[in-house]
Design a protein around this motif. Structure first.
Motif, PDB file in Angstrom:
ATOM      1  N   PRO A   1      19.939  17.050  29.301  1.00  0.00           N
ATOM      2  CA  PRO A   1      18.911  16.515  30.207  1.00  0.00           C
ATOM      3  C   PRO A   1      19.270  16.784  31.655  1.00  0.00           C
ATOM      4  CG  PRO A   1      20.291  14.753  29.331  1.00  0.00           C
ATOM      5  CD  PRO A   1      20.670  16.003  28.601  1.00  0.00           C
TER       6      PRO A   1
ATOM      7  N   SER B   1      20.804  15.853  34.106  1.00  0.00           N
ATOM      8  CA  SER B   1      21.860  14.967  34.572  1.00  0.00           C
ATOM      9  C   SER B   1      23.070  15.805  34.900  1.00  0.00           C
ATOM     10  CB  SER B   1      22.209  13.927  33.500  1.00  0.00           C
ATOM     11  OG  SER B   1      23.261  13.111  33.927  1.00  0.00           O
TER      12      SER B   1
ATOM     13  N   ASN C   1      22.398   9.761  31.982  1.00  0.00           N
ATOM     14  CA  ASN C   1      22.053  10.023  30.587  1.00  0.00           C
ATOM     15  C   ASN C   1      23.295  10.499  29.846  1.00  0.00           C
ATOM     16  OD1 ASN C   1      18.981   9.756  30.758  1.00  0.00           O
ATOM     17  ND2 ASN C   1      19.403  11.297  32.337  1.00  0.00           N
ATOM     18  N   GLU C   2      23.332  10.219  28.566  1.00  0.00           N
ATOM     19  CA  GLU C   2      24.516  10.577  27.799  1.00  0.00           C
ATOM     20  C   GLU C   2      24.593  12.082  27.582  1.00  0.00           C
ATOM     21  OE1 GLU C   2      26.961   8.251  24.563  1.00  0.00           O
ATOM     22  OE2 GLU C   2      24.997   8.878  23.785  1.00  0.00           O
TER      23      GLU C   2
ATOM     24  N   PHE D   1      26.618   6.330  29.225  1.00  0.00           N
ATOM     25  CA  PHE D   1      25.695   6.367  30.361  1.00  0.00           C
ATOM     26  C   PHE D   1      25.385   4.943  30.799  1.00  0.00           C
ATOM     27  CE2 PHE D   1      23.147   5.942  26.604  1.00  0.00           C
ATOM     28  CZ  PHE D   1      22.118   5.111  26.963  1.00  0.00           C
TER      29      PHE D   1
END
Length: 621
Positions: free
Chosen positions: A193, A195, A258-259, A329
């Motif tokens: 994502p 991130s 986000n992870e 996260f």
């Protein structure tokens, strides 16, 4: 108290006088078996008039016993003061630092040319009035000043028994000055994502050969998937306590929004493929207690952060290790409330970056730490040799197993002598195994064995030193310690002079009755030197047994009375307890002097008689 030794010696001499009749009977038996005239005549003379020689025998016995006691008292007091000083310092030199020493400061201290052996000492309280001392057992045998009689087994057996334990960590080869690692961190997802992967900080936990454990900061590691060499200084001088073992490598970073699936590879030394990975992130909190916005300013979004998790274990790759983990996260939330004076309280919500941490550590399992326990500790806990006990060190529960016992151990206070002594590397390893993020506190105390017992040059700034020699001098100069010794020294000199005069007079007086016998010997052809030899033999037969009995009596009185008469300067029982010291080479001078005096008196009896020195002994009213 002062008259105790004199009364004991007098009582012993009086009891020894009861042996005279038995000695006369033995002399008579031996005289019948003797083949030579001088020996036969000497023994016959003793057997014929035994009571005539009681006085010189008792004078000899009392004088030698008094001198023996005095020598034992002097030697034992001197030994006790030195033992007390060594007990106070623990070694030749005790160095106390205001702050823990750096690696280079510690190496400069222990590698000083005057330092023969050394050990850091960690002292902490565990339980009620129980002191735990952690020191380097490998060098304790050459450093710690403990009297061998305080241990149940020889010191050469005690210290190796404390050092027998599993060794943890991967040793660095040689004597490196820096720790060099090759590290790579990055996301393994192709559809990650929007991130940005976090930039992490890398640290390492190491332990040197002396047991000192410390953390190193290796710097920042970008999460860009590329290899980066990072390093940290071990010792700028290359004089650390080698070998150095690496126990753990840590990766700390702020959690992303986000992870992300992450990969972290570590290389730089052998053995990493068998290490273990785990999440060691600090706990996070959420301010949300109710999902309604009206009751909570943080609202439904204030949920706890998701912490990292190791997903793939540790895999070996190219001599290093690869760790796969989920990054975690979220944020750490906190609700704050403020109530101004005269106004309604206001509440707001704050978020802080949550921290994720992954550790890669050497295989480790907690183990019972071998310990030396004092007898006071065993008595207070009803424990015994071989038993285990649970203690808490810096918040970490540690199991110790008692493998040795000591009556007392240096530096333990007299009012609380309960103590446990363990190997510093063993304690550091088992604490690391129990909780990877909790380290043994650094030492602020060092014990040194130096060549001349003096303070080595170049002490760290702010460090203080106490030597056993200086403590001994202080104790010797203390008025309460010096007064009994000076009094006894003067008394011994007076006793020796009075005993010599008394013995000479007693022998001369006892010999007046032998004049007729010596005239008979002359008539039957005995030459003057033979007569003198007979007289000398007679004196030796009287004085030698009495002198030997005097040595035994003096030693017995010293063994019974000295432990109670010798005390610390403050009047308390000394630590360690008094050890009776006899110094045979010194106290044998007293019986030897008595025997020489007897022989000289034998040669000069006619002159003594003419001068009337023995007349006062033999005259009767």
């Amino acid at each position: 108290v002062a008259a105790g030794p004199a009364l004991a010696v007098a009582a012993g001499a009086a009891l020894a006088g009861r042996l005279v009749p038995g000695a006369a009977r033995l002399a008579e038996r031996f005289s019948e078996r003797a083949r030579r005239l001088p020996v036969q005549f000497t023994l016959w003379q003793v057997a014929r008039v035994p009571l005539g020689y009681v006085l010189p025998a008792l004078v000899t016995l009392a004088a030698v016993a008094g001198c023996t006691y005095a020598v034992a008292d002097h030697a034992s007091r001197d030994r006790s003061l030195r033992d007390q000083a060594a007990y106070t310092t623990g070694s030749d030199v005790r160095v106390t630092t205001e702050e823990p020493l750096t690696v280079d400061q510690a190496s400069d201290l222990v590698r000083d040319p005057d330092v023969v052996a050394s050990t850091p000492v960690v002292e902490t309280t565990v339980g009620d009035q129980t002191t735990l001392l952690a020191l380097d057992a490998a060098s304790a045998g050459s450093t710690v000043s403990i009297r061998p009689d305080l241990l149940r087994v020889p010191p050469s057996t005690v210290w190796p028994s404390l050092a027998r334990h599993p060794v943890m960590g991967s040793p660095l080869p040689g004597e490196p000055r820096t720790l060099n690692l090759d590290l790579t961190l990055g996301s393994v997802s192709t559809d990650a994502p929007d991130s940005v992967p976090p930039t992490a900080r890398v640290d390492a936990t190491i332990r040197d050969a002396a047991g000192l454990t410390r953390d190193l900061d290796l710097g920042s590691l970008p999460a860009d998937g590329r290899p980066h060499p990072l390093s940290a200084v071990l010792s700028s001088t290359g004089r650390a306590a080698y070998p150095i073992r690496v126990l753990q490598i840590g990766l700390t970073y702020p959690l992303p929004a986000n992870e992300l699936p992450m990969s972290w590879s570590v290389g730089g030394f052998d053995g990493l493929g068998s290490w273990r990975a785990a999440d060691a992130s600090p706990q996070v909190s959420a301010a949300r207690t109710n999902p309604t916005m009206d009751e909570n300013p943080c609202g439904p979004a204030a949920v706890p952060a998701t912490l990292p998790t190791v997903t793939g274990g540790v895999k070996s790759a190219d001599g290093g290790a690869v760790v796969r983990f989920a990054s975690g996260f979220g944020a750490d939330w906190e609700t704050r409330t403020e109530q101004p004076v005269g106004r309604a309280p206001s509440t707001w919500c704050e978020s802080h970056p949550a921290i994720g941490r992954i550790i890669l550590s050497a295989p480790s399992d907690a183990f019972p730490v071998p310990a030396l326990a004092t007898q006071a500790y065993l008595d207070s806990t009803d424990a015994s040799l071989g038993a285990t006990a649970q203690v808490t060190v810096a918040g970490v529960p540690v199991t110790v197993q008692i493998v040795a016992v000591a009556a007392a151990f240096p530096t333990l206070p007299g009012d609380a002598p309960r103590g446990l002594v363990v190997d510093l590397p063993a304690l550091a390893d088992t604490m690391f195994a129990a909780r990877h993020e909790t380290l043994l506190p650094p030492p602020a105390l060092w014990w040194l064995h130096t060549r001349d017992g003096g303070v080595p040059g170049g002490l760290p700034t702010g460090a203080g030193a106490l030597t056993a020699a200086a403590e001994t001098a202080r104790l010797i100069s203390d008025p309460l310690s010096a007064a009994p010794q000076r009094t006894l020294d003067l008394g011994v000199a007076d006793l020796a002079v009075l005993a010599a005069l008394g013995l000479a007079a007693a022998l001369a007086g006892a010999g007046r009755g032998r004049t007729a016998h010596e005239e008979v010997l002359a008539l039957i052809g005995a030459r003057p030197y033979q007569v003198t030899a007979i007289r000398a033999g007679l004196h030796a037969v009287i004085v030698a047994p009495a002198a030997l009995l005097g040595v035994g009596l003096g030693a017995l009185v010293a063994r019974v009375l000295l432990p109670a008469q010798i005390s610390a300067p403050d009047g308390s029982a000394p630590l360690p307890p008094v050890l009776l010291t006899m110094r045979p080479a010194v106290w044998l001078v007293a019986p030897a002097f008595a025997l020489v005096l007897a022989l000289v008196t034998a040669a000069d009896v006619p002159r003594f008689v003419r001068n009337g020195l023995g007349r006062a002994v033999t005259e009767r009213p």
